[in-house]
Design a protein around this motif. Structure first.
Motif, PDB file in Angstrom:
ATOM      1  N   MET A   1       0.861  -1.195   0.000  1.00 40.54           N
ATOM      2  CA  MET A   1       0.000   0.000   0.000  1.00 40.54           C
ATOM      3  C   MET A   1       0.893   1.240   0.000  1.00 40.54           C
ATOM      4  SD  MET A   1      -2.957  -1.245   0.087  1.00 40.54           S
ATOM      5  CE  MET A   1      -2.851  -2.979  -0.258  1.00 40.54           C
ATOM      6  N   LYS A   2       1.160   1.774  -1.187  1.00 42.21           N
ATOM      7  CA  LYS A   2       2.065   2.925  -1.242  1.00 42.21           C
ATOM      8  C   LYS A   2       1.380   4.162  -1.810  1.00 42.21           C
ATOM      9  CE  LYS A   2       5.835   0.750  -3.017  1.00 42.21           C
ATOM     10  NZ  LYS A   2       7.212   0.567  -3.440  1.00 42.21           N
ATOM     11  N   GLY A   3       0.048   4.193  -1.691  1.00 40.96           N
ATOM     12  CA  GLY A   3      -0.681   5.386  -2.103  1.00 40.96           C
ATOM     13  C   GLY A   3      -1.444   5.210  -3.410  1.00 40.96           C
ATOM     14  N   LEU A   4      -2.326   6.200  -3.671  1.00 42.47           N
ATOM     15  CA  LEU A   4      -3.192   6.124  -4.852  1.00 42.47           C
ATOM     16  C   LEU A   4      -2.381   6.124  -6.147  1.00 42.47           C
ATOM     17  CD1 LEU A   4      -6.000   6.171  -6.133  1.00 42.47           C
ATOM     18  CD2 LEU A   4      -6.053   8.655  -5.777  1.00 42.47           C
ATOM     19  N   GLY A   5      -1.318   6.924  -6.185  1.00 41.95           N
ATOM     20  CA  GLY A   5      -0.481   6.962  -7.389  1.00 41.95           C
ATOM     21  C   GLY A   5       0.130   5.590  -7.659  1.00 41.95           C
ATOM     22  N   HIS A   6       0.567   4.939  -6.600  1.00 41.71           N
ATOM     23  CA  HIS A   6       1.148   3.596  -6.742  1.00 41.71           C
ATOM     24  C   HIS A   6       0.082   2.584  -7.190  1.00 41.71           C
ATOM     25  CE1 HIS A   6       2.657  -0.320  -5.107  1.00 41.71           C
ATOM     26  NE2 HIS A   6       3.704   0.077  -5.794  1.00 41.71           N
ATOM     27  N   ALA A   7      -1.120   2.709  -6.660  1.00 41.60           N
ATOM     28  CA  ALA A   7      -2.223   1.809  -7.070  1.00 41.60           C
ATOM     29  C   ALA A   7      -2.501   1.988  -8.566  1.00 41.60           C
ATOM     30  CB  ALA A   7      -3.478   2.104  -6.253  1.00 41.60           C
ATOM     31  N   ILE A   8      -2.516   3.245  -9.016  1.00 43.54           N
ATOM     32  CA  ILE A   8      -2.794   3.506 -10.437  1.00 43.54           C
ATOM     33  C   ILE A   8      -1.657   2.944 -11.299  1.00 43.54           C
ATOM     34  CG2 ILE A   8      -3.051   5.357 -12.164  1.00 43.54           C
ATOM     35  CD1 ILE A   8      -4.648   6.924  -9.996  1.00 43.54           C
ATOM     36  N   LEU A   9      -0.427   3.119 -10.830  1.00 43.98           N
ATOM     37  CA  LEU A   9       0.723   2.576 -11.574  1.00 43.98           C
ATOM     38  C   LEU A   9       0.642   1.042 -11.645  1.00 43.98           C
ATOM     39  CD1 LEU A   9       3.408   3.031 -13.017  1.00 43.98           C
ATOM     40  CD2 LEU A   9       4.533   3.120 -10.777  1.00 43.98           C
ATOM     41  N   THR A  10       0.160   0.415 -10.589  1.00 49.63           N
ATOM     42  CA  THR A  10      -0.005  -1.039 -10.581  1.00 49.63           C
ATOM     43  C   THR A  10      -0.969  -1.474 -11.698  1.00 49.63           C
ATOM     44  OG1 THR A  10       0.365  -1.047  -8.200  1.00 49.63           O
ATOM     45  CG2 THR A  10      -0.654  -3.020  -9.111  1.00 49.63           C
ATOM     46  N   GLY A  11      -1.928  -0.616 -12.005  1.00 51.73           N
ATOM     47  CA  GLY A  11      -2.919  -0.936 -13.035  1.00 51.73           C
ATOM     48  C   GLY A  11      -2.390  -0.818 -14.453  1.00 51.73           C
ATOM     49  N   LYS A  12      -1.152  -0.332 -14.608  1.00 54.60           N
ATOM     50  CA  LYS A  12      -0.583  -0.131 -15.954  1.00 54.60           C
ATOM     51  C   LYS A  12      -0.646  -1.419 -16.783  1.00 54.60           C
ATOM     52  CE  LYS A  12       3.741   1.075 -18.205  1.00 54.60           C
ATOM     53  NZ  LYS A  12       5.148   1.372 -18.058  1.00 54.60           N
ATOM     54  N   GLU A  13      -0.362  -2.538 -16.147  1.00 45.78           N
ATOM     55  CA  GLU A  13      -0.371  -3.831 -16.855  1.00 45.78           C
ATOM     56  C   GLU A  13      -1.733  -4.103 -17.490  1.00 45.78           C
ATOM     57  OE1 GLU A  13       2.299  -5.667 -17.220  1.00 45.78           O
ATOM     58  OE2 GLU A  13       3.373  -4.132 -16.076  1.00 45.78           O
ATOM     59  N   LEU A  14      -2.789  -3.651 -16.837  1.00 45.32           N
ATOM     60  CA  LEU A  14      -4.146  -3.919 -17.337  1.00 45.32           C
ATOM     61  C   LEU A  14      -4.586  -2.864 -18.349  1.00 45.32           C
ATOM     62  CD1 LEU A  14      -5.948  -4.792 -13.948  1.00 45.32           C
ATOM     63  CD2 LEU A  14      -4.776  -6.348 -15.518  1.00 45.32           C
ATOM     64  N   VAL A  15      -4.112  -1.646 -18.171  1.00 43.50           N
ATOM     65  CA  VAL A  15      -4.585  -0.537 -19.001  1.00 43.50           C
ATOM     66  C   VAL A  15      -3.825  -0.459 -20.324  1.00 43.50           C
ATOM     67  CG1 VAL A  15      -4.626   1.993 -19.154  1.00 43.50           C
ATOM     68  CG2 VAL A  15      -5.414   0.873 -17.067  1.00 43.50           C
ATOM     69  N   GLY A  16      -2.497  -0.640 -20.253  1.00 46.77           N
ATOM     70  CA  GLY A  16      -1.692  -0.523 -21.470  1.00 46.77           C
ATOM     71  C   GLY A  16      -1.458   0.930 -21.837  1.00 46.77           C
ATOM     72  N   ASP A  17      -1.154   1.145 -23.126  1.00 49.95           N
ATOM     73  CA  ASP A  17      -0.743   2.467 -23.582  1.00 49.95           C
ATOM     74  C   ASP A  17      -1.917   3.235 -24.182  1.00 49.95           C
ATOM     75  OD1 ASP A  17       0.952   4.553 -24.167  1.00 49.95           O
ATOM     76  OD2 ASP A  17       1.574   3.697 -26.086  1.00 49.95           O
ATOM     77  N   GLU A  18      -2.924   3.490 -23.381  1.00 51.88           N
ATOM     78  CA  GLU A  18      -4.071   4.232 -23.905  1.00 51.88           C
ATOM     79  C   GLU A  18      -4.689   5.083 -22.792  1.00 51.88           C
ATOM     80  OE1 GLU A  18      -7.744   1.551 -24.298  1.00 51.88           O
ATOM     81  OE2 GLU A  18      -6.120   0.180 -24.727  1.00 51.88           O
ATOM     82  N   PRO A  19      -5.421   6.143 -23.158  1.00 55.66           N
ATOM     83  CA  PRO A  19      -6.056   6.953 -22.121  1.00 55.66           C
ATOM     84  C   PRO A  19      -7.108   6.116 -21.379  1.00 55.66           C
ATOM     85  CG  PRO A  19      -6.852   7.590 -24.286  1.00 55.66           C
ATOM     86  CD  PRO A  19      -5.744   6.621 -24.519  1.00 55.66           C
ATOM     87  N   PHE A  20      -7.308   6.412 -20.116  1.00 54.40           N
ATOM     88  CA  PHE A  20      -8.227   5.588 -19.319  1.00 54.40           C
ATOM     89  C   PHE A  20      -8.894   6.436 -18.238  1.00 54.40           C
ATOM     90  CE2 PHE A  20      -5.484   5.152 -15.498  1.00 54.40           C
ATOM     91  CZ  PHE A  20      -4.278   5.614 -16.010  1.00 54.40           C
ATOM     92  N   ALA A  21      -9.980   5.879 -17.705  1.00 56.58           N
ATOM     93  CA  ALA A  21     -10.688   6.549 -16.605  1.00 56.58           C
ATOM     94  C   ALA A  21     -10.272   5.917 -15.288  1.00 56.58           C
ATOM     95  CB  ALA A  21     -12.195   6.406 -16.800  1.00 56.58           C
ATOM     96  N   VAL A  22     -10.433   6.659 -14.210  1.00 56.53           N
ATOM     97  CA  VAL A  22     -10.232   6.114 -12.863  1.00 56.53           C
ATOM     98  C   VAL A  22     -11.463   6.458 -12.030  1.00 56.53           C
ATOM     99  CG1 VAL A  22      -8.845   6.205 -10.747  1.00 56.53           C
ATOM    100  CG2 VAL A  22      -7.712   6.414 -12.972  1.00 56.53           C
TER     101      VAL A  22
END
Ligand code: G1P
Length: 277
Positions: free
Chosen positions: A108-129
């Protein structure tokens, strides 16, 4: 940059300590507002915005999130042909429409870290949170749908904001910027949970974001900020300084379901609006 948003990230690894003991063994995102878990409201909002890819960042003890968005054949069998079957119609439609992917955040290293963890699922495209404990309701057009429409026009990161009273502003990320049209600001400053009396405005960031994928590179190099955590607010400030970030004062009501008063208010509102009649 692509103009359509196809994926929505749900950071859902937090402990939900504000709701203990209810959240001791149940994810806070599964807390129901009347008869629907918080995260399902968020998924509904994403689907209404034309998004089908639901990317959920989970953690320890969050299995029920996965089960909720999967078929339960035993229950289907039990309920088939009974008067209760219609209570499953909405969740069945979600399961048919949306595609769910999950990744675990081990630290648990913060919201920014959680979003970065999601990179594998999101890939290289704009996304919503979507932060599911901010429940946003607008009957005409959901808040994410409003933001996706703006993204198509401006093609840059957008944060949802709301005016909050001075004695509450220290609980939020806060923006400052120039109004470029009704309810839309070009961000030039952003502070995560400012000390009382130092907030740059009364515009608080609410848990809805559209992010362009370059945010991942920024997050990878982001130093810990407030509370020793990797903050999405700090990464967005960098994006604003080198390009453009917009803040949008959305149409609709927002309930802070991470707090007991907000949760009760949301429950009463949804009961009156969607359930009672
Ligand atoms: C997070 C963000 C904050 C934002 C808030 C909205 O904080 O870090 O910038 O204003 O969500 O709910 P949290 O409430 O997770 O501490």
């Amino acid at each position: 940059m692509k103009s359509t948003i196809k994926k929505c990230l749900f950071p859902a690894a937090g402990y939900g300590t504000r709701f203990l003991p209810a959240t001791k063994s149940m994810p806070k995102e599964m807390m129901p507002i009347v008869n629907k878990p918080l995260i399902e409201y968020g998924v509904d909002e994403a689907i209404a915005a034309g998004i089908e890819g639901m990317c959920i960042v989970t953690g320890r003890g969050k299995h029920s999130l996965m089960d909720h968005f999967d078929m339960n054949y035993e229950l289907e069998h039990q309920i088939k042909g009974t008067s209760k079957e219609n209570m499953l119609v909405d969740i069945r439609n979600i399961i048919d429409t949306a595609k769910f992917t999950f990744i675990r955040q081990s630290e648990m290293k913060g919201l920014g870290h959680a979003i970065l963890t999601g990179k594998e699922l999101v890939g290289d495209e704009p996304f919503a949170v979507v932060l599911a404990d901010d429940l946003c309701i607008n009957e005409e057009q959901g808040v994410l749908a409003q933001m996706v429409a703006l993204y198509k026009q401006f093609r840059c990161s957008i944060v949802a904001v709301e005016e909050v009273p001075a004695d509450e502003i220290h609980k939020y990320g806060v923006i400052a910027g120039e109004m470029i049209k009704d309810d839309l600001y070009r961000v030039d400053d952003m502070v995560e949970k400012p000390e009382p009396g130092t907030a740059p405005s009364n515009l608080a960031i609410i848990g809805r974001y559209i992010l362009t994928p370059d945010i991942f590179d920024i997050l990878e190099n982001q130093e810990p900020g407030k509370g020793g955590e990797i903050q999405i607010t700090d990464a967005l400030l960098k994006q604003a300084q080198s390009g453009c970030v917009l803040a949008y004062k959305f149409k609709g009501r927002r309930f802070d379901c991470g707090s007991v008063p907000g949760f009760i208010e949301a429950t009463n509102y949804c009961y009156d609006k969607f359930y009672k009649g």
